[in-house]
Write a protein that holds these residues in place. Structure first.
Motif, short mmCIF file in Angstrom:
data_model
loop_
_atom_site.label_atom_id
_atom_site.label_comp_id
_atom_site.label_asym_id
_atom_site.label_seq_id
_atom_site.Cartn_x
_atom_site.Cartn_y
_atom_site.Cartn_z
N MET A 110 -17.23 2.36 -9.61
CA MET A 110 -16.87 0.98 -9.72
C MET A 110 -15.91 0.25 -9.35
N SER A 111 -14.83 0.89 -8.29
CA SER A 111 -13.86 0.31 -7.98
C SER A 111 -14.07 -0.59 -6.44
N ASP A 112 -15.54 -0.68 -6.13
CA ASP A 112 -15.52 -1.32 -4.94
C ASP A 112 -16.22 -2.49 -5.02
N PHE A 113 -16.31 -3.26 -6.17
CA PHE A 113 -16.67 -4.50 -5.97
C PHE A 113 -15.84 -5.65 -6.38
N ARG A 114 -15.87 -6.95 -6.30
CA ARG A 114 -15.27 -7.78 -6.84
C ARG A 114 -15.77 -9.03 -7.51
N ILE A 115 -15.20 -9.78 -8.28
CA ILE A 115 -15.62 -10.87 -9.13
C ILE A 115 -15.01 -12.09 -8.61
N GLY A 158 -24.13 -8.98 -10.22
CA GLY A 158 -23.73 -9.32 -11.72
C GLY A 158 -23.35 -10.64 -11.65
N THR A 159 -23.64 -11.36 -12.87
CA THR A 159 -23.08 -12.73 -12.90
C THR A 159 -22.60 -13.16 -14.40
N LEU A 160 -21.97 -14.11 -14.57
CA LEU A 160 -21.58 -14.66 -15.74
C LEU A 160 -21.10 -16.06 -15.89
N GLN A 161 -21.37 -16.75 -16.76
CA GLN A 161 -20.75 -18.26 -16.99
C GLN A 161 -19.99 -18.32 -18.05
N LEU A 162 -18.68 -18.86 -17.61
CA LEU A 162 -17.61 -18.95 -18.90
C LEU A 162 -17.28 -20.41 -19.06
N THR A 163 -17.35 -21.05 -20.11
CA THR A 163 -16.93 -22.45 -20.37
C THR A 163 -15.69 -22.57 -21.32
N LEU A 164 -14.89 -23.20 -20.90
CA LEU A 164 -13.73 -23.52 -21.76
C LEU A 164 -14.04 -24.56 -22.78
N ARG A 173 -16.69 -4.70 -17.11
CA ARG A 173 -15.91 -5.07 -16.35
C ARG A 173 -16.11 -6.73 -16.10
N LEU A 174 -17.34 -7.28 -16.23
CA LEU A 174 -17.44 -8.68 -16.27
C LEU A 174 -16.95 -9.27 -17.50
N ILE A 175 -17.09 -8.71 -18.69
CA ILE A 175 -16.76 -9.37 -19.89
C ILE A 175 -15.24 -9.34 -19.90
N GLU A 176 -14.80 -8.02 -19.29
CA GLU A 176 -13.13 -8.00 -19.47
C GLU A 176 -12.59 -9.02 -18.71
N TRP A 177 -13.27 -9.45 -17.36
CA TRP A 177 -12.75 -10.49 -16.76
C TRP A 177 -12.80 -11.77 -17.53
N ARG A 221 -18.57 -2.82 -28.95
CA ARG A 221 -17.52 -1.72 -28.42
C ARG A 221 -16.35 -2.42 -27.81
N LEU A 222 -16.95 -3.50 -27.27
CA LEU A 222 -15.77 -4.57 -26.49
C LEU A 222 -14.67 -5.19 -27.39
#
Lengths: 151, 151
Positions: free
Chosen positions: A1-6, A65-71, A102-106, A136-137
């Motif tokens: 899991m070390s070789d991807f980036r967000i 993977g994908t994720l949307q974060l709204t402030l 990893r996405l949620i942690e980001w 768990r998170l």
């Protein structure tokens, strides 16, 4: 899991994101991957909104993977900003790999950087595996999520 | 209930809104009505964000209710915009009067005007009266709401 980036999503990522949204028991009924126009219009709205973070996880040129974060600023809790996580999807080949974590942690770290006091999300009541994942998170299932469809 | 109106909040409404946020079993622990500075800063952020609608219900010059509506663009559901209702509060003297229904109906209509396909909200699991209220208004308790405090 070390070789991807967000990274922040670009317009070129739209087809891959939509494919992941559609590859899901609930999403299959809701999406139309063959008609890109509404997705492109929505992407432009997201992309120019400073409160939005639409991201993709990419490895070797593949979107996995994908994720949307709204402030969301607000008056409550002494004028606190909170964040909402939506549209988390992991490519079928990558599920169980730890990428979701990893996405949620980001998203949690980005929320901290932006001074949020709270991260929140809702998960369909039928997605029991997802519920265990969020607990768990460190998330607490403290709320009931209500939805009213308008169409 | 015919003699009040719902309008966009102004900076002058902040003390009344904060008083309502604090006059609540959960809110009492979270708010500091005697320190207006963080609320004023948050109001300015809200007020200049075109995706935000912070409103008050006013009758005879008295602020009797408040609600925050956020429009959230997204790629899922064919590039749909959804809305989220937060921070619904009714003045203690007005509870049970139907004002809450009118505020939620305003939020639903505003969401329709803005082309949203879905209105959503979360309610603390302990607020069972609120759950029945939202179900009577047509909302479905279809989701679990997760929260992660960051402070």
């Amino acid at each position: 899991m070390s070789d991807f980036r967000i990274r922040r999503a670009t317009a070129d990522d739209i087809p891959d994101i939509v494919a992941m949204l559609a590859d899901d028991p609930l999403g299959a009924r809701r999406e139309s991957p063959d008609d890109p126009a509404p997705y492109r219009a929505a992407f432009e709205t997201l992309d120019r909104d400073p409160k939005q973070r639409l991201v993709v996880a990419v490895r070797d040129g593949r979107t996995i993977g994908t994720l949307q974060l709204t402030l969301i600023p607000g008056l409550s809790r002494r004028g606190a900003t909170r964040s909402i996580i939506e549209a988390v999807r992991i490519h079928a080949d990558e599920r169980g790999s730890g990428l979701g974590t990893r996405l949620i942690e980001w998203a949690v770290e980005e929320s901290r950087r932006e001074g949020c006091v709270l991260v929140q999300l809702t998960s369909d009541a039928t997605r029991t595996d997802a519920h265990r994942f969020y607990e768990r998170l460190g998330f607490e299932a403290s709320h009931v999520g209500f939805k009213l469809p308008l169409v």
